[in-house]
Design a protein around this motif. Sequence first.
Motif, mmCIF file in Angstrom:
data_model
loop_
_atom_site.group_PDB
_atom_site.id
_atom_site.type_symbol
_atom_site.label_atom_id
_atom_site.label_comp_id
_atom_site.label_asym_id
_atom_site.label_seq_id
_atom_site.Cartn_x
_atom_site.Cartn_y
_atom_site.Cartn_z
ATOM 1 N N GLY A 25 0.813 -1.217 0.000
ATOM 2 C CA GLY A 25 0.000 0.000 0.000
ATOM 3 C C GLY A 25 0.842 1.261 0.000
ATOM 4 O O GLY A 25 0.570 2.201 -0.752
ATOM 5 N N ASP A 26 1.874 1.295 0.848
ATOM 6 C CA ASP A 26 2.763 2.457 0.881
ATOM 7 C C ASP A 26 3.454 2.657 -0.457
ATOM 8 O O ASP A 26 3.599 3.778 -0.948
ATOM 9 C CB ASP A 26 3.827 2.303 1.972
ATOM 10 N N ARG A 27 3.893 1.571 -1.045
ATOM 11 C CA ARG A 27 4.602 1.667 -2.327
ATOM 12 C C ARG A 27 3.657 2.128 -3.431
ATOM 13 O O ARG A 27 4.028 2.911 -4.294
ATOM 14 C CB ARG A 27 5.236 0.321 -2.673
ATOM 15 N N ALA A 28 2.414 1.668 -3.405
ATOM 16 C CA ALA A 28 1.436 2.090 -4.416
ATOM 17 C C ALA A 28 1.102 3.572 -4.252
ATOM 18 O O ALA A 28 1.019 4.304 -5.239
ATOM 19 C CB ALA A 28 0.174 1.249 -4.322
ATOM 20 N N ILE A 29 0.935 4.030 -3.013
ATOM 21 C CA ILE A 29 0.611 5.434 -2.773
ATOM 22 C C ILE A 29 1.755 6.347 -3.197
ATOM 23 O O ILE A 29 1.549 7.347 -3.891
ATOM 24 C CB ILE A 29 0.260 5.657 -1.289
ATOM 25 N N SER A 30 2.970 6.002 -2.776
ATOM 26 C CA SER A 30 4.095 6.859 -3.149
ATOM 27 C C SER A 30 4.364 6.795 -4.647
ATOM 28 O O SER A 30 4.689 7.801 -5.272
ATOM 29 C CB SER A 30 5.351 6.499 -2.351
ATOM 30 N N GLY A 60 2.336 4.863 -12.008
ATOM 31 C CA GLY A 60 3.158 4.871 -10.795
ATOM 32 C C GLY A 60 2.595 3.989 -9.705
ATOM 33 O O GLY A 60 3.340 3.285 -9.011
ATOM 34 N N ALA A 61 1.284 4.008 -9.519
ATOM 35 C CA ALA A 61 0.661 3.150 -8.509
ATOM 36 C C ALA A 61 0.861 1.684 -8.855
ATOM 37 O O ALA A 61 1.175 0.861 -7.984
ATOM 38 C CB ALA A 61 -0.829 3.467 -8.387
ATOM 39 N N GLY A 62 0.702 1.352 -10.122
ATOM 40 C CA GLY A 62 0.915 -0.028 -10.553
ATOM 41 C C GLY A 62 2.357 -0.467 -10.352
ATOM 42 O O GLY A 62 2.622 -1.552 -9.840
ATOM 43 N N ALA A 63 3.287 0.401 -10.719
ATOM 44 C CA ALA A 63 4.703 0.071 -10.559
ATOM 45 C C ALA A 63 5.055 -0.066 -9.084
ATOM 46 O O ALA A 63 5.800 -0.979 -8.694
ATOM 47 C CB ALA A 63 5.563 1.137 -11.211
ATOM 48 N N GLY A 64 4.524 0.816 -8.252
ATOM 49 C CA GLY A 64 4.800 0.741 -6.823
ATOM 50 C C GLY A 64 4.243 -0.523 -6.200
ATOM 51 O O GLY A 64 4.873 -1.146 -5.346
ATOM 52 N N ALA A 65 3.053 -0.920 -6.620
ATOM 53 C CA ALA A 65 2.425 -2.109 -6.061
ATOM 54 C C ALA A 65 3.108 -3.393 -6.545
ATOM 55 O O ALA A 65 3.132 -4.389 -5.823
ATOM 56 C CB ALA A 65 0.947 -2.143 -6.427
ATOM 57 N N LEU A 66 3.660 -3.379 -7.741
ATOM 58 C CA LEU A 66 4.253 -4.587 -8.310
ATOM 59 C C LEU A 66 5.720 -4.793 -7.930
ATOM 60 O O LEU A 66 6.238 -5.896 -8.072
ATOM 61 C CB LEU A 66 4.125 -4.569 -9.831
ATOM 62 N N THR A 67 6.395 -3.746 -7.474
ATOM 63 C CA THR A 67 7.795 -3.900 -7.090
ATOM 64 C C THR A 67 7.897 -4.277 -5.623
ATOM 65 O O THR A 67 7.001 -4.035 -4.836
ATOM 66 C CB THR A 67 8.595 -2.611 -7.346
#
Length: 80
Positions: A25-30, A60-67
């Motif tokens: 969640g944090d990675r998706a938000i950032s 960006g949300a997709g990339a944050g959630a997938l990494t």
Amino acid sequence: MKPIILALTAFVCAASLTACGSSTGDRAISGAGIGAGVGALGGLMLGSPLEGALIGGAVGAGAGALTKEKDVNLGRPVWR
């Protein structure tokens, strides 16, 4: 005058969200915040900053959630 204000706002938003976090969640938000800021700047240059921000935020949300944290780690999020 409007494009300058928009560019500065996008930069401040992206700078305040530079930390990624460790949870999905944090990675998706950032990622969404960073993507929206970069997308708004790109859209500003091409003529549609709102559309650029929406597309950039989604990517960006997709990339944050997938990494994973080990893949990209920019530190602890500002909001934690």
